[in-house]
Design an enzyme around this catalytic site. Structure first.
Site, PDB file in Angstrom:
ATOM      1  N   TYR A   7       0.845  -1.205   0.000  1.00  0.00           N
ATOM      2  CA  TYR A   7       0.000   0.000   0.000  1.00  0.00           C
ATOM      3  C   TYR A   7       0.870   1.241   0.000  1.00  0.00           C
ATOM      4  O   TYR A   7       1.797   1.350   0.800  1.00  0.00           O
ATOM      5  CB  TYR A   7      -0.938   0.024   1.214  1.00  0.00           C
ATOM      6  CG  TYR A   7      -2.369  -0.082   0.759  1.00  0.00           C
ATOM      7  CD1 TYR A   7      -2.941   0.951   0.013  1.00  0.00           C
ATOM      8  CD2 TYR A   7      -3.129  -1.213   1.004  1.00  0.00           C
ATOM      9  CE1 TYR A   7      -4.233   0.844  -0.467  1.00  0.00           C
ATOM     10  CE2 TYR A   7      -4.426  -1.326   0.522  1.00  0.00           C
ATOM     11  CZ  TYR A   7      -4.973  -0.296  -0.208  1.00  0.00           C
ATOM     12  OH  TYR A   7      -6.237  -0.401  -0.695  1.00  0.00           O
ATOM     13  N   ARG A  33      -0.836  -2.102 -19.025  1.00  0.00           N
ATOM     14  CA  ARG A  33      -2.124  -1.421 -19.075  1.00  0.00           C
ATOM     15  C   ARG A  33      -2.163  -0.323 -18.012  1.00  0.00           C
ATOM     16  O   ARG A  33      -1.968  -0.589 -16.825  1.00  0.00           O
ATOM     17  CB  ARG A  33      -3.195  -2.470 -18.778  1.00  0.00           C
ATOM     18  CG  ARG A  33      -4.554  -2.226 -19.288  1.00  0.00           C
ATOM     19  CD  ARG A  33      -5.279  -3.548 -19.494  1.00  0.00           C
ATOM     20  NE  ARG A  33      -4.933  -4.065 -20.798  1.00  0.00           N
ATOM     21  CZ  ARG A  33      -5.426  -3.572 -21.939  1.00  0.00           C
ATOM     22  NH1 ARG A  33      -6.326  -2.616 -21.933  1.00  0.00           N
ATOM     23  NH2 ARG A  33      -5.042  -4.052 -23.097  1.00  0.00           N
ATOM     24  N   ASP A  58      -5.366  14.290 -25.429  1.00  0.00           N
ATOM     25  CA  ASP A  58      -5.403  12.883 -25.028  1.00  0.00           C
ATOM     26  C   ASP A  58      -4.721  12.097 -26.135  1.00  0.00           C
ATOM     27  O   ASP A  58      -5.302  11.834 -27.188  1.00  0.00           O
ATOM     28  CB  ASP A  58      -6.865  12.457 -24.841  1.00  0.00           C
ATOM     29  CG  ASP A  58      -7.003  10.978 -24.509  1.00  0.00           C
ATOM     30  OD1 ASP A  58      -5.985  10.259 -24.547  1.00  0.00           O
ATOM     31  OD2 ASP A  58      -8.135  10.548 -24.228  1.00  0.00           O
ATOM     32  N   GLU A  92      -0.496   4.763  -0.647  1.00  0.00           N
ATOM     33  CA  GLU A  92      -1.309   5.961  -0.910  1.00  0.00           C
ATOM     34  C   GLU A  92      -0.457   7.203  -0.715  1.00  0.00           C
ATOM     35  O   GLU A  92       0.283   7.310   0.268  1.00  0.00           O
ATOM     36  CB  GLU A  92      -2.522   5.981   0.028  1.00  0.00           C
ATOM     37  CG  GLU A  92      -3.563   4.946  -0.377  1.00  0.00           C
ATOM     38  CD  GLU A  92      -4.780   4.961   0.537  1.00  0.00           C
ATOM     39  OE1 GLU A  92      -4.712   5.530   1.633  1.00  0.00           O
ATOM     40  OE2 GLU A  92      -5.804   4.381   0.131  1.00  0.00           O
ATOM     41  N   LYS A 100      -0.864   1.255 -25.416  1.00  0.00           N
ATOM     42  CA  LYS A 100      -1.131   1.242 -26.858  1.00  0.00           C
ATOM     43  C   LYS A 100       0.210   1.380 -27.591  1.00  0.00           C
ATOM     44  O   LYS A 100       1.031   0.480 -27.470  1.00  0.00           O
ATOM     45  CB  LYS A 100      -2.163   2.316 -27.190  1.00  0.00           C
ATOM     46  CG  LYS A 100      -3.509   2.023 -26.477  1.00  0.00           C
ATOM     47  CD  LYS A 100      -4.595   3.032 -26.748  1.00  0.00           C
ATOM     48  CE  LYS A 100      -5.850   2.664 -25.939  1.00  0.00           C
ATOM     49  NZ  LYS A 100      -6.904   3.698 -26.057  1.00  0.00           N
ATOM     50  N   THR A 107      -2.719   6.631 -22.392  1.00  0.00           N
ATOM     51  CA  THR A 107      -2.593   5.280 -21.871  1.00  0.00           C
ATOM     52  C   THR A 107      -1.127   4.912 -21.986  1.00  0.00           C
ATOM     53  O   THR A 107      -0.361   5.578 -22.686  1.00  0.00           O
ATOM     54  CB  THR A 107      -3.406   4.272 -22.707  1.00  0.00           C
ATOM     55  OG1 THR A 107      -2.919   4.327 -24.058  1.00  0.00           O
ATOM     56  CG2 THR A 107      -4.889   4.592 -22.697  1.00  0.00           C
TER      57      THR A 107
HETATM   58  C1  LIG Z   1      -7.926   4.027 -25.198  1.00  0.00           C
HETATM   59  C2  LIG Z   1      -8.265   5.433 -24.968  1.00  0.00           C
HETATM   60  C3  LIG Z   1      -8.560   5.917 -23.676  1.00  0.00           C
HETATM   61  C4  LIG Z   1      -8.860   5.040 -22.485  1.00  0.00           C
HETATM   62  O1  LIG Z   1      -7.985   4.136 -22.095  1.00  0.00           O
HETATM   63  P1  LIG Z   1      -8.399   2.968 -21.068  1.00  0.00           P
HETATM   64  O2  LIG Z   1      -7.086   2.573 -20.536  1.00  0.00           O
HETATM   65  O3  LIG Z   1      -9.099   1.939 -21.872  1.00  0.00           O
HETATM   66  O4  LIG Z   1      -9.272   3.564 -20.022  1.00  0.00           O
HETATM   67  C5  LIG Z   1      -8.750   7.276 -23.513  1.00  0.00           C
HETATM   68  N1  LIG Z   1      -8.685   8.117 -24.550  1.00  0.00           N
HETATM   69  C6  LIG Z   1      -8.454   7.688 -25.804  1.00  0.00           C
HETATM   70  C7  LIG Z   1      -8.395   8.681 -26.906  1.00  0.00           C
HETATM   71  C8  LIG Z   1      -8.243   6.336 -26.054  1.00  0.00           C
HETATM   72  O5  LIG Z   1      -8.053   5.919 -27.304  1.00  0.00           O
END
Ligand SMILES: *Cc1c(COP(=O)(O)O)cnc(C)c1O
Length: 426
Positions: free
Chosen positions: A47, A228, A193, A49, A222, A219
């Site tokens: 933990y 993840r 994003d 936090e 990807k 993220t």
């Molecule tokens: C994949 C994605 C997310 C979210 O990612 P998660 O890990 O699945 O919550 C947010 N914004 C965009 C543009 C994405 O393609």
């Protein structure tokens, strides 16, 4: 304790599935073995936090170093002045930005989900569309490119507090400077994003959003090819312009509000084993090997797009700048659903996807999204793209012929033997 063979058998089946198939889901990738190994380690027991040096529990002296290493490497990758590596996912990273920057009921402006945007950019099904007043821009019907004129006119008329750029199914680069210019006119924040193209941006292969966008989220699983998870970054710190204060009523910089938004705002204890894996993957991203990987992604995507176009497929915006492409299948008399399900039978995995101005429901759709990050990690080069597109085309042009589909499945399995996945795992 007895080994849980039930679960581990399923995990091994999943390994075989990943090995045998052609993985074209644009948001997926294969981490290195050491990234996976870091995830399955003892920091999962801890933990922690709070943040390095400011924890609520004892015994954090080692995980502090792990998390600090992840932060330092991430800042170096993107030349950021601040980073938070605790968000459990991309959606959590975006949620934290909303909490730090806005009050419920504030207006936001993002790319429409049906035009390639993401749920967390104001979809009515998501917290971002329920707790905030969500406005949307789209893409132009004739070009498939983001309609910046529309974005500007909605921004000037509605004066949203935050403009969100970035997408899940958009194959072109972004004009971040143009979005920042209109945001400055109306006093809005800009959130980029970069969940999808982050790995390409990390190596300077696409436009850099950091000088134009106040806050950047991503993220890590990807194109960044890590575990993840989610991250939040800032290059230039500033005070929240909308008078949001910390719980004690103090004015704070945006970075300290973002830290408070992640914890205790929306999350509890951080996943330090995943943060360890993030640190490992960030170390990999800092190498020249990762630059070569990013360049190969671009080369492969170009070759694949060309191959699809040569076979008469209709690519939204006629091509791609990044790692993915969106294909409208209406001229082939197929729906996205039918294409996804048929390709699945041949071990070719991708997802159905709405195309801009789609006339079909999100469960059916007129298109598919195809991405090359995972097959590039498997070791495919541009010459392999013609093979992959040939296999896809054979399935789609014979979508009701089970014999042909079965023979392609055999071809796929044989082809993928040339690209070993996790040979160390036996
Ligand atoms: C994949 C994605 C997310 C979210 O990612 P998660 O890990 O699945 O919550 C947010 N914004 C965009 C543009 C994405 O393609």
């Amino acid at each position: 304790m007895q080994k849980d063979t039930l679960v581990f058998d399923l995990i091994n089946q999943e390994l075989e599935r990943q090995r045998n198939g052609i993985e074209l889901i644009a948001s997926e990738n294969f981490t290195s073995l050491q990234v996976m190994q870091a995830m399955g380690t003892v920091p999962t027991n801890k933990y922690a936090e709070g943040y390095p040096g400011k924890r609520y529990y004892g015994g954090c002296e080692i995980v502090d170093q792990i998390e600090q290493l992840a932060i330092d490497r991430l800042k170096k990758i993107f030349n950021a002045s601040w980073a938070n590596v605790q968000p459990h996912s991309g959606a959590q990273a975006n949620t934290a930005v909303f909490v730090a920057c806005l009050k419920p009921g504030d207006k936001i402006l993002g790319l429409d989900l049906s035009m390639g945007g993401h749920l967390t950019h104001g979809s009515p099904a998501n917290f971002s569309g329920k707790n905030y007043v969500a406005l949307h821009y789209g893409v132009k019907k004739d070009t498939g490119l983001v309609d910046y004129d529309q974005l500007e006119s909605i921004a000037r008329k509605e004066k949203p507090k935050m403009i969100i750029c970035g997408a899940s199914a958009y194959s072109r680069d972004w004009d971040y400077a143009r979005i920042r210019a209109v945001a400055d006119e109306i006093g809005a924040l800009v959130l980029a994003d970069i969940a999808h193209p982050a790995g390409l941006i990390a190596k300077g292969l696409l436009n850099d959003p950091f000088d134009h966008c106040h806050i950047v989220t991503s993220t890590t699983h990807k194109t960044l090819r890590g575990p993840r998870g989610g991250i939040i970054m800032v290059r230039h710190d500033f005070e929240n312009p909308f008078g949001i204060k910390d719980p004690k009523g103090n004015t704070r910089t945006i970075t300290s509000l973002l830290d408070l938004a992640v914890f205790p705002g929306i999350q509890g204890g951080p996943l330090e084993h995943v943060i360890a894996a993030k640190a490992v993957s960030f170390g990999e991203i800092l190498t020249d090997d990762f630059l070569a990987y990013g360049k190969q992604i671009l080369t492969n995507a170009q070759a694949m797009a060309k191959s699809f176009v040569n076979r008469g497929y209709d690519l939204i915006s006629q091509g791609t700048d990044n790692h993915l492409m969106l294909i409208d299948l209406r001229n082939k008399n197929l729906t996205g659903k039918k294409a996804q399900e048929t390709l699945d039978k041949a071990h070719i995995t991708l997802n159905k996807n709405a195309v801009p101005f789609d006339d079909k429901s999100p469960f059916v759709t007129s298109g598919i999204r195809v991405g090359v990050p995972a097959i590039t990690t498997r070791g495919m080069k541009e010459s392999d793209m013609e093979t992959v597109v040939g296999l896809i085309d054979k399935v789609l042009m014979n979508a009701d012929d089970e014999n042909i589909i079965r023979s392609v499945k055999g071809d796929v399995q044989a082809f993928m033997k040339k690209f070993p996945l996790y040979p160390e795992l036996g």
